[in-house]
Design a protein around this motif. Structure first.
Motif, PDB file in Angstrom:
ATOM      1  N   ALA A 237     -84.071  15.186 -56.902  1.00 38.78           N
ATOM      2  CA  ALA A 237     -84.676  14.336 -57.921  1.00 38.78           C
ATOM      3  C   ALA A 237     -84.770  15.062 -59.254  1.00 38.78           C
ATOM      4  O   ALA A 237     -85.365  16.133 -59.351  1.00 38.78           O
TER       5      ALA A 237
ATOM      6  N   THR B 179     -84.466   7.144 -63.781  1.00 38.53           N
ATOM      7  CA  THR B 179     -85.897   6.857 -63.673  1.00 38.53           C
ATOM      8  C   THR B 179     -86.103   5.358 -63.800  1.00 38.53           C
ATOM      9  O   THR B 179     -85.863   4.794 -64.878  1.00 38.53           O
TER      10      THR B 179
ATOM     11  N   PRO C 220     -90.311   8.373 -60.072  1.00 46.62           N
ATOM     12  CA  PRO C 220     -90.238   7.092 -59.358  1.00 46.62           C
ATOM     13  C   PRO C 220     -91.060   6.016 -60.054  1.00 46.62           C
ATOM     14  O   PRO C 220     -91.736   6.265 -61.064  1.00 46.62           O
TER      15      PRO C 220
ATOM     16  N   ILE D  26     -89.527  13.912 -50.342  1.00 46.04           N
ATOM     17  CA  ILE D  26     -90.597  13.233 -51.069  1.00 46.04           C
ATOM     18  C   ILE D  26     -91.923  13.775 -50.548  1.00 46.04           C
ATOM     19  O   ILE D  26     -92.194  13.748 -49.336  1.00 46.04           O
TER      20      ILE D  26
ATOM     21  N   TYR E 160     -87.037   5.082 -56.017  1.00 40.98           N
ATOM     22  CA  TYR E 160     -86.551   6.390 -56.445  1.00 40.98           C
ATOM     23  C   TYR E 160     -85.082   6.301 -56.833  1.00 40.98           C
ATOM     24  O   TYR E 160     -84.292   5.624 -56.158  1.00 40.98           O
TER      25      TYR E 160
END
Length: 745
Positions: free
Chosen positions: A615, A663, A619, A582, A628
């Motif tokens: 990912a 999501t 988020p 992240i 997330y």
């Protein structure tokens, strides 16, 4: 794509007369304005210069500026114009410049072609010494807000005088009870407007206050006022606000904080479940949008749905009745095939989430981009605009084309060319300050392609700006698994782009020497020419791009202002991609690129390995917690404290989500009753809607399997995002929109 047509040569007679020769390619030169006034020692004036092409002219035009009087300069002194794209030069009179009224000449040259134009200039001599100062302006000067409905943005600007350049802090006073401003204070750079949004709570009483904006800089203080009309809530009470863009707002934070119907107490399989299904003619990859109290054959709440079959639907959100349907296909056209790519399949029509402006056109306008294929096999990308009440066309469609200086993929003659067949518009549309922004991706990394961002006027649908992020390289597309470009209150844009060329050699300002920004977190300035204002690249960005480990597989969000332990305020942007880290950047200093070190200490914060599966999602943020949903991973909640993200989650869901992850969207009533909504949306298995207690993800409130087949809605749909508004949850599927809400109401 090159299309060849063949004509038989038999029975063809060629005579000497023929047709007259085609007119030669040429250009004319224009300047705006045609006259201006400069004051010696004062701020300069920007002059826009454009080479207007004729008969297919496309060569570069070099413009020289002559007959400037002594003491007056132009910066830049020469321009290199792409036909049809205006550039600016700034005329400035030095403090000692004498009064005069010259005529300035702009001479454009391209090969043997030369054209010129002129402008009238008035130079005023410098007056007596003055003090640097500013004035404060607000736009509009009056505003109306309705209790319980969407807020009204107000633009505030500090107008500099006599060289004033200091920061101006603006306080807002005179707001009546129940009316708030977000943000509640502003910090202005002179000449750059910022916005605050005035919103009236459902309980706000009718009133007509005068709101005062007071700007302070050192010993200087100036004010401006705004006349506000607060309308009391209509009856029956309005329990919702409009959802006009992806993930609720231009910060893309995924939060609807005005949900008063759904609570952790009533979202369970006994009281909550599937209540309806709105059938459509194709996959729903775009997030549905919602408007309250639309005058469409009576006052209705309306759900807008876009499909991969190039259709836009308007449904009565409460009854499910179809109000109107419009096709984006031209005569003889079909949707695009999938280009042998399973990312968007079996057809490509409308992939990105549209955007709505309730104040555009006679009744409000929905803007969307559709892809199609004509009877000759040529592909088209077009920007469309529809009236929200009737579906009538209110602008365009505009054929999307572009060129940009460069020698990268699909370039010719020093220009990179946008080929509509090579791209899909997956990233959600952004509308800010009257401009629609689009970002473009490829079909399964099928080269040639580069990274395009384009801007269009919402009033004319004409293209106003083009930027290519890899003009001298390749790849670097924008897709972000359906997230949209974000925008801050100053109009700066933020996004993550995908694997592509990055120039590790940097110029003196720390920017890549060839202008290639592949695999980056990027900030764009929209003040003047669209350009990269700042960026962040991981230390191993080249290796990650070579391994298709792009940062741009995930989407970004902008966090509300965060305060550290010392009281300092931080403006942060968050994103993550395939490497599982992240990344949190300071929007005021994003960090750029630092080579030769296996760390990313140049960025504000990195939480390494926080998302082991990587990912392919965006988020959401609520009450100081970042949520997330990575691939092959539980949904994780990361709290923030003192403007830093925790390195370990405070809670997580009991189940993991298969590819592509999920999501989240969040519903809440202010800061209370937070619910995290997610979807299992793999194409090859049944879709499942989940609801979690936002304070503890281990506490699942509901999922659509709990009542057997009652709440099933078919297989999942890749990258979809649930919409929660007015007590309903809307889920895009492969052939419609499933509706969830309280049972028996």
């Amino acid at each position: 794509m090159l299309l060849l047509g063949f004509v038989s040569c038999s029975n063809v007679s060629i005579t000497g007369s023929g047709n007259p020769p085609s007119p030669a390619a040429d250009f004319s030169l224009s300047v705006t304005p045609m006259s201006t006034t400069l004051t010696a020692g004062a701020t300069g004036q920007a002059i826009s210069v454009n080479a207007v092409p004729a008969n297919g002219f496309s060569a570069t035009v070099t413009v020289a500026i002559t007959r400037l009087p002594s003491g007056v300069t132009a910066n830049p002194a020469t321009l290199s114009l792409t036909p049809g794209s205006a550039q600016s030069t700034t005329l400035t009179a030095a403090p000692g410049a004498a009064a005069s009224t010259p005529t300035i000449t702009f001479s454009g040259t391209s090969g043997s072609l030369t054209h010129s134009t002129s402008m009238a200039l008035t130079v005023k001599a410098q007056g007596p010494p003055t003090t640097a100062d500013f004035s404060l302006t607000v736009s509009p000067t009056s505003a109306t807000v309705t209790a319980g409905e969407a807020g009204q943005p107000v633009s505030v600007s500090a107008v500099p005088a006599n060289g004033f350049s200091a920061t101006v802090t603006v306080a807002i006073s005179g707001l009546p009870s129940g009316v708030t401003a977000n943000p509640a204070s502003l910090s202005l750079t002179p000449g750059t407007a910022q916005s605050t949004t005035l919103t009236a709570a459902a309980s706000a009483a009718a009133s007509t206050p005068t709101v005062t904006f007071t700007g302070t800089s050192g010993s200087l203080t100036h004010s401006a006022t705004l006349s506000v009309t607060v309308k009391a809530q209509s009856s029956p009470p309005t329990t919702t606000s409009d959802v006009t863009t992806y993930h609720y707002n231009n910060a893309r934070d995924g939060l609807n904080a005005q949900e008063t119907i759904l609570t952790p107490a009533n979202v369970n399989s006994t009281h909550f479940g599937k209540t309806g299904f709105f059938p459509v003619d194709g996959k729903v990859d775009a997030e549905p949008l919602y408007l309250a109290n639309v005058n469409a054959g009576g006052t209705r709440n309306v759900l807008y749905v876009a499909t991969e079959h190039d259709s836009v639907y308007a449904f009565d959100a409460d009854s499910g009745a179809q109000i109107w349907k419009k096709s984006l296909l031209g005569s003889g056209e079909t949707t695009s095939d999938d280009h042998s790519c399973n990312q968007i399949s079996p057809e490509i029509g409308i992939t990105s989430t549209p955007v709505i402006d309730r104040h555009s056109g006679p009744n409000g306008t929905l803007f969307t981009v559709g892809m199609s294929k004509d009877s000759n096999g040529a592909y088209h990308q077009r920007l469309h605009a529809f009236d929200i009440t009737t579906g009538a066309v209110v602008g365009g469609p505009t054929e999307i084309t572009a060129t940009y200086p460069g020698t990268g993929d699909h370039s010719s003659g020093g220009k990179v060319i946008f080929d509509p067949s090579q791209y899909a518009e997956r990233a959600a549309l952004l509308l800010v300050n009257g401009v629609i922004y689009t970002g473009w991706t490829s079909h399964c990394d099928g080269r040639p392609y580069t990274g395009w961002v384009m801007a269009f006027s919402e009033s004319t649908l004409q293209q106003t700006q083009v930027l290519n992020l890899t003009p001298n390289g390749s790849e670097g597309s924008l897709w972000m698994s359906g997230d949209g470009i974000a925008a801050d209150s100053s109009g700066n844009l933020y996004f993550l782009d995908a694997n592509g060329t990055f120039d590790t050699a940097l110029d003196a300002n720390g920017f890549p020497v060839n202008g290639d920004f592949g695999n980056a977190m990027i900030k764009l300035s929209t003040s003047g020419k669209l350009a990269v204002a700042d960026y962040f690249e991981t230390y191993n960005t080249v290796t990650e791009s070579d391994d298709d480990e792009d940062l741009g597989s995930g989407g970004e969000i902008l966090l509300p202002d965060q305060t550290d332990a010392s009281g300092g305020t931080h403006h942060l942007v968050v994103g993550a991609g395939k490497d599982g880290n992240i990344y949190i950047a300071n929007r005021d200093n994003m960090g750029k690129f630092r080579a030769g070190s296996p760390t990313d200490s140049n960025i504000y914060q990195v939480v390494t390995g926080a998302l082991p599966g990587g990912a392919w999602s965006t988020p959401a943020f609520f009450n100081g917690v970042l949520y997330y949903g990575a691939a092959y991973d539980p949904v994780r909640a990361f709290p923030m404290s003192n403007a830093m993200l925790a390195t370990a989650p405070s809670s997580r869901s009991a189940i993991s989500y298969n590819f592509p992850g999920t999501t989240p969207s969040i519903s809440a009533n202010g800061t209370q009753n937070g619910i995290v909504w997610t979807l299992e949306s793999n194409l090859g298995s049944a879709g499942v809607l989940h609801a979690y207690d936002a304070t503890d993800l281990a506490h699942e409130l509901y999922n659509s399997n709990q009542a057997g087949s009652r709440d099933s809605f078919g297989n999942g749909n890749k990258f979809i995002t649930p919409l929660i508004v007015n007590g309903e949850v809307y889920v895009g599927t492969q052939n419609g929109v499933a509706v969830f809400g309280l049972l028996g109401k």
